[in-house]
Design an enzyme around this catalytic site. Structure first.
Site, PDB file in Angstrom:
ATOM      1  N   ASP A   7       0.886  -1.170   0.000  1.00  0.00           N
ATOM      2  CA  ASP A   7       0.000   0.000   0.000  1.00  0.00           C
ATOM      3  C   ASP A   7       0.923   1.220   0.000  1.00  0.00           C
ATOM      4  O   ASP A   7       2.102   1.130   0.369  1.00  0.00           O
ATOM      5  CB  ASP A   7      -0.863  -0.047   1.273  1.00  0.00           C
ATOM      6  CG  ASP A   7      -1.523   1.263   1.581  1.00  0.00           C
ATOM      7  OD1 ASP A   7      -2.212   1.795   0.688  1.00  0.00           O
ATOM      8  OD2 ASP A   7      -1.337   1.773   2.699  1.00  0.00           O
ATOM      9  N   ASP A   9      -0.196   5.141   0.787  1.00  0.00           N
ATOM     10  CA  ASP A   9      -0.442   6.169   1.812  1.00  0.00           C
ATOM     11  C   ASP A   9      -0.569   5.574   3.205  1.00  0.00           C
ATOM     12  O   ASP A   9      -1.418   4.733   3.443  1.00  0.00           O
ATOM     13  CB  ASP A   9      -1.705   6.957   1.446  1.00  0.00           C
ATOM     14  CG  ASP A   9      -1.489   7.746   0.166  1.00  0.00           C
ATOM     15  OD1 ASP A   9      -2.195   7.481  -0.820  1.00  0.00           O
ATOM     16  OD2 ASP A   9      -0.567   8.588   0.134  1.00  0.00           O
ATOM     17  N   GLU A  16      -0.575  11.254   4.939  1.00  0.00           N
ATOM     18  CA  GLU A  16      -1.914  11.832   5.085  1.00  0.00           C
ATOM     19  C   GLU A  16      -1.917  13.279   5.581  1.00  0.00           C
ATOM     20  O   GLU A  16      -2.839  14.034   5.250  1.00  0.00           O
ATOM     21  CB  GLU A  16      -2.819  10.940   5.956  1.00  0.00           C
ATOM     22  CG  GLU A  16      -3.166   9.612   5.314  1.00  0.00           C
ATOM     23  CD  GLU A  16      -3.926   9.690   3.984  1.00  0.00           C
ATOM     24  OE1 GLU A  16      -4.358  10.797   3.572  1.00  0.00           O
ATOM     25  OE2 GLU A  16      -4.062   8.639   3.330  1.00  0.00           O
ATOM     26  N   LYS A  51     -11.576  11.620  -4.257  1.00  0.00           N
ATOM     27  CA  LYS A  51     -12.824  12.127  -4.853  1.00  0.00           C
ATOM     28  C   LYS A  51     -14.022  11.654  -4.034  1.00  0.00           C
ATOM     29  O   LYS A  51     -14.932  12.423  -3.734  1.00  0.00           O
ATOM     30  CB  LYS A  51     -12.956  11.648  -6.305  1.00  0.00           C
ATOM     31  CG  LYS A  51     -12.003  12.347  -7.256  1.00  0.00           C
ATOM     32  CD  LYS A  51     -12.266  11.910  -8.694  1.00  0.00           C
ATOM     33  CE  LYS A  51     -11.311  12.613  -9.652  1.00  0.00           C
ATOM     34  NZ  LYS A  51     -11.515  12.157 -11.047  1.00  0.00           N
ATOM     35  N   LYS A  84      -6.173  19.594  -5.756  1.00  0.00           N
ATOM     36  CA  LYS A  84      -5.555  18.969  -4.579  1.00  0.00           C
ATOM     37  C   LYS A  84      -4.355  18.120  -4.977  1.00  0.00           C
ATOM     38  O   LYS A  84      -3.289  18.170  -4.366  1.00  0.00           O
ATOM     39  CB  LYS A  84      -6.607  18.135  -3.840  1.00  0.00           C
ATOM     40  CG  LYS A  84      -6.065  17.318  -2.684  1.00  0.00           C
ATOM     41  CD  LYS A  84      -5.783  15.880  -3.093  1.00  0.00           C
ATOM     42  CE  LYS A  84      -5.043  15.143  -1.986  1.00  0.00           C
ATOM     43  NZ  LYS A  84      -4.695  13.769  -2.382  1.00  0.00           N
ATOM     44  N   THR A 123      -4.656   5.712  -4.236  1.00  0.00           N
ATOM     45  CA  THR A 123      -4.314   7.080  -4.650  1.00  0.00           C
ATOM     46  C   THR A 123      -4.025   7.104  -6.146  1.00  0.00           C
ATOM     47  O   THR A 123      -4.017   6.076  -6.816  1.00  0.00           O
ATOM     48  CB  THR A 123      -3.133   7.646  -3.833  1.00  0.00           C
ATOM     49  OG1 THR A 123      -3.074   9.061  -4.030  1.00  0.00           O
ATOM     50  CG2 THR A 123      -1.807   7.037  -4.232  1.00  0.00           C
ATOM     51  N   ASN A 127       0.402  10.735  -7.794  1.00  0.00           N
ATOM     52  CA  ASN A 127       0.904  10.767  -6.411  1.00  0.00           C
ATOM     53  C   ASN A 127       1.907   9.644  -6.165  1.00  0.00           C
ATOM     54  O   ASN A 127       2.892   9.810  -5.458  1.00  0.00           O
ATOM     55  CB  ASN A 127      -0.261  10.644  -5.436  1.00  0.00           C
ATOM     56  CG  ASN A 127      -1.138  11.878  -5.425  1.00  0.00           C
ATOM     57  OD1 ASN A 127      -0.771  12.899  -5.994  1.00  0.00           O
ATOM     58  ND2 ASN A 127      -2.296  11.783  -4.804  1.00  0.00           N
TER      59      ASN A 127
HETATM   60  C1  XBP Z   1      -5.159   6.196   0.907  1.00  0.00           C
HETATM   61  C2  XBP Z   1      -6.319   6.882   0.360  1.00  0.00           C
HETATM   62  C3  XBP Z   1      -6.122   7.985  -0.639  1.00  0.00           C
HETATM   63  C4  XBP Z   1      -5.340   9.139   0.002  1.00  0.00           C
HETATM   64  C5  XBP Z   1      -5.549  10.431  -0.771  1.00  0.00           C
HETATM   65  O1  XBP Z   1      -4.631   5.442  -0.150  1.00  0.00           O
HETATM   66  O2  XBP Z   1      -7.427   6.488   0.676  1.00  0.00           O
HETATM   67  O3  XBP Z   1      -7.419   8.418  -1.000  1.00  0.00           O
HETATM   68  O4  XBP Z   1      -5.856   9.352   1.312  1.00  0.00           O
HETATM   69  O5  XBP Z   1      -5.121  10.265  -2.118  1.00  0.00           O
HETATM   70  P1  XBP Z   1      -3.828   4.053   0.156  1.00  0.00           P
HETATM   71  P2  XBP Z   1      -6.150  10.622  -3.326  1.00  0.00           P
HETATM   72  O6  XBP Z   1      -4.681   2.952  -0.437  1.00  0.00           O
HETATM   73  O7  XBP Z   1      -2.495   4.221  -0.529  1.00  0.00           O
HETATM   74  O8  XBP Z   1      -3.693   3.930   1.673  1.00  0.00           O
HETATM   75  O9  XBP Z   1      -6.690  11.985  -3.040  1.00  0.00           O
HETATM   76  O10 XBP Z   1      -5.295  10.548  -4.570  1.00  0.00           O
HETATM   77  O11 XBP Z   1      -7.205   9.546  -3.260  1.00  0.00           O
HETATM   78 MG    MG Z   2      -2.952   3.248   3.289  1.00  0.00          MG
END
Ligand code: XBP
Ligand code: MG
Length: 237
Positions: A7, A9, A16, A51, A84, A123, A127
């Site tokens: 993963d 983020d 975050e 989104k 964003k 994401t 990003n």
């Molecule tokens: C975490 C998310 C993403 C990020 C924001 O992704 O839920 O939505 O918070 O990025 P991950 P976007 O699966 O890597 O933990 O605005 O591009 O969605």
């Molecule tokens: Mg994550």
């Protein structure tokens, strides 16, 4: 174990806070009088996908938001999210985000040992590229065989689509790979795809439930490949 699936983020890096600042920057520059503080964003992170998160918030502050026939609301959500994403990319390129402890070393050790590396994130590709380029240099793409992201897998965690597609593109059965996550949604998605999962929570997800995780660790700084092999070895009777 032939592959590690990460993963992004919260797992590869504590991103975050940078995402939250980018959302707030977009709202301010687009004239929306929204501001997401840490407590509110912690709750909003239950909704995977930026989104989807904006739309969820908009509906909660304006319950009569009905014209979802596409134009007004969806166009505004897309515009806010594009703004964003641009702000987030810039922050990452300026060094706002660093990999979490142990991540770089474990990824490099896995590559050295001939394991395949994949990304499974909700994401955007922009990003992912910004973060991985900053961490592994301009040829970061050589390091990761497979990248599944918001564009390739639009059904967001906890739906397992992103992990199922990563496994399909790796050509591996779930038992041959190991997933790394930081959140309950991410763990649920990986488990639903049949993947053993190591969880490294962070400040935004420490209160989540991680039932079914192979291990829950503060970070990857003490994890070696030999540990992963031992944890995933078939249990002898
Ligand atoms: C975490 C998310 C993403 C990020 C924001 O992704 O839920 O939505 O918070 O990025 P991950 P976007 O699966 O890597 O933990 O605005 O591009 O969605
Ligand atoms: Mg994550």
């Amino acid at each position: 174990m032939q592959a590690l699936i990460f993963d992004v983020d919260g797992t590869l890096a504590d991103t975050e806070e940078a995402h939250r600042a980018a959302f707030n920057h977009a709202f301010a520059t687009e004239g929306m009088d929204w501001h997401w503080d840490v407590a509110h964003y912690t709750r909003l992170l239950q909704v995977a996908g930026g989104k989807e998160r904006i739309l969820h918030h908009w509906r909660s502050v304006q319950p009569d938001l009905t014209d979802l026939d596409g134009q007004g609301v969806q166009q505004t959500v897309d515009r806010l999210h594009a703004r964003k994403t641009a702000a987030y990319e810039e922050a990452v390129q300026d060094g706002a985000v660093r990999l979490r402890p142990g991540v770089h070393a474990l990824v490099d050790a896995a590559a050295q040992a001939g394991l395949r590396l994949a990304i499974a994130t909700t994401t955007t590709p922009a990003n992912v590229a910004a973060l991985l380029r900053h961490a592994w240099g301009h040829d970061w793409r050589q390091r990761f065989d497979v990248i599944e992201d918001a564009d390739t897998a639009p059904r967001k965690k906890p739906h397992p689509q992103v992990y199922r597609q990563a496994l399909a593109r790796l050509g591996l059965a779930p038992a041959a790979a190991l997933a790394f996550e930081d959140s309950a949604n991410g763990l649920r998605a990986a488990l639903a795809a049949g993947l053993a999962t190591v969880v490294t929570p962070n400040a935004y997800t420490a209160h989540h439930g991680f039932e079914g995780a192979l291990r829950v660790l503060p970070d990857l700084s003490t994890v070696r490949l030999a540990d992963l092999a031992r944890w995933t070895a078939p249990q002898t009777a």
